[in-house]
Design an enzyme around this catalytic site. Structure first.
Site: not given
Ligand code: NDP
Length: 332
Positions: A46-47, A187
């Site tokens: 998504s990024h 997402e």
């Molecule tokens: P996710 O819900 O996909 O993941 C959140 C975190 O939880 C990640 O670090 C992920 O690690 C971890 N995680 C997921 N599943 C598990 C698990 N079963 N056990 C342990 N850890 C877990 O992310 P979001 O959808 O909330 O966000 C996605 C991205 O969007 C982020 O990178 C965020 O920075 C970006 N974003 C950017 C914005 C901007 O303005 N620039 C605005 C909003 C969001 P892993 O990666 O290893 O799965």
């Protein structure tokens, strides 16, 4: 969804060409294309390339300065401000991070504020870079309102992501990076594009009712924070750190100013680094490893960041949405 395999260097090239054709010089195009290709490499789709049409739109509308030259100013011995020169965030981060690392290694704690920047990327890039230098990293940024505070049906917070990275001497860092909304809007948009549902309660539709339809949330609806009022408190903290403390726009102010060209709004970013070597002492790594051993010995647990780091080991091509590739090529 039809996909096309693209090697990582071709992903970088595609991003670089789209950015440089539309007004970025080498320094700016390289900073953003590197961030985009690293996102695709790690499976942060998504990024990755998904963001290129938005990056290009904001160059075309002249909202973003594609030839930015961010500068560092020391506010105190522990705090630096990067004036982002209205460029994309990866450029300001590239300028500020080496100085933050130097400062934190000397004083134990360092704060980097980035102002007048346009953030459209994941945040793990910056926190992980700190952890790779044996520092703890924390970063957050606000965005235009799309998330309702607990109790409300109208947006005030951005999806306000926060990332934390913990360094490990003989391993990849432990990194979480998450929106404080139930899902990142990127997402939700990807789910809408691909015709998938999202978990019920991810957001409200335009009538204030809970829905699992991502299109209804993205078009006139509102996202909710994770964890009800607890996530709402963290989203509020991020507004205060990334806007109040940085001295840049709150999400509601970013909306008032933004030209809605589809690219990232102007705003600030708050980054903090901490030196475990100076604060906890020599044994910090061994001590934390004992904790990680306990944690991972529990059935079902994996450490955050592990999914990306496993993806990263794959040096082969990534499957990219074919329509997206065509769309980006049409911008070149
Ligand atoms: P996710 O819900 O996909 O993941 C959140 C975190 O939880 C990640 O670090 C992920 O690690 C971890 N995680 C997921 N599943 C598990 C698990 N079963 N056990 C342990 N850890 C877990 O992310 P979001 O959808 O909330 O966000 C996605 C991205 O969007 C982020 O990178 C965020 O920075 C970006 N974003 C950017 C914005 C901007 O303005 N620039 C605005 C909003 C969001 P892993 O990666 O290893 O799965």
């Amino acid at each position: 969804m039809n996909t096309t395999p693209l090697e990582l260097e071709n992903i970088y090239d595609l991003a670089y060409k789209a950015l440089s054709t539309n007004g970025c010089d080498h320094f700016n195009a390289d900073s953003v294309a590197t961030t985009v290709s690293h996102a695709e490499r790690d499976g942060s789709v998504s990024h990755g390339l998904f963001r290129i049409p938005g990056y290009v739109a904001s160059l075309k509308s002249k909202k973003v300065n594609g030839i930015s030259r961010p500068t560092n100013t020391y506010l105190t011995q522990n705090a630096i401000r990067v004036e982002g020169d209205y460029g994309f965030a990866p450029v300001g981060i590239k300028v500020g991070l080496p100085e933050l690392i130097k400062m934190t290694n000397k004083h134990g704690v360092g704060v980097l504020t980035i102002s007048n920047t346009h953030h459209f990327a994941a945040l793990w890039h910056e926190t992980e870079a700190l952890a790779e230098n044996n520092l703890v990293g924390i970063a957050c940024t606000a965005y235009k309102p799309s998330v309702a505070p607990a109790g409300a049906k109208k947006p005030l917070f951005g999806t306000n992501p926060i990332s934390f990275a913990w360094p490990r001497k003989n391993n990849t860092p432990v990194v979480y990076d998450m929106a404080t909304s139930t899902m990142a809007m990127g997402e939700v948009q990807v789910a809408a594009r691909d015709g998938h549902k999202v978990p019920f309660g991810t957001g409200l539709n335009k009538d204030g009712e809970k829905t699992d339809n991502p299109s209804e949330i993205a078009n006139g609806g509102v996202l909710l924070t994770f964890g009800d009022y607890k996530g709402s408190a963290i989203a509020m903290m991020i507004e205060l750190l990334a806007a109040g403390l940085v001295g840049d726009l709150f999400s509601f102010e970013a909306k008032e100013e933004d030209n809605n060209d589809g690219g990232p709004a102007r705003g600030g970013e708050f980054i903090m680094a901490l030196s475990p070597e100076l604060i906890a002492g020599k044994n910090w790594n061994e001590h934390a490893e004992k904790f990680f051993e306990q944690m991972t010995s529990l059935e079902g647990v994996r450490l955050p960041g592990q999914r990306r780091h496993t993806n990263r080991k794959d040096k082969g091509p990534r499957q990219i949405n074919s329509a997206l590739i065509e769309k980006i090529k049409s911008l070149i």
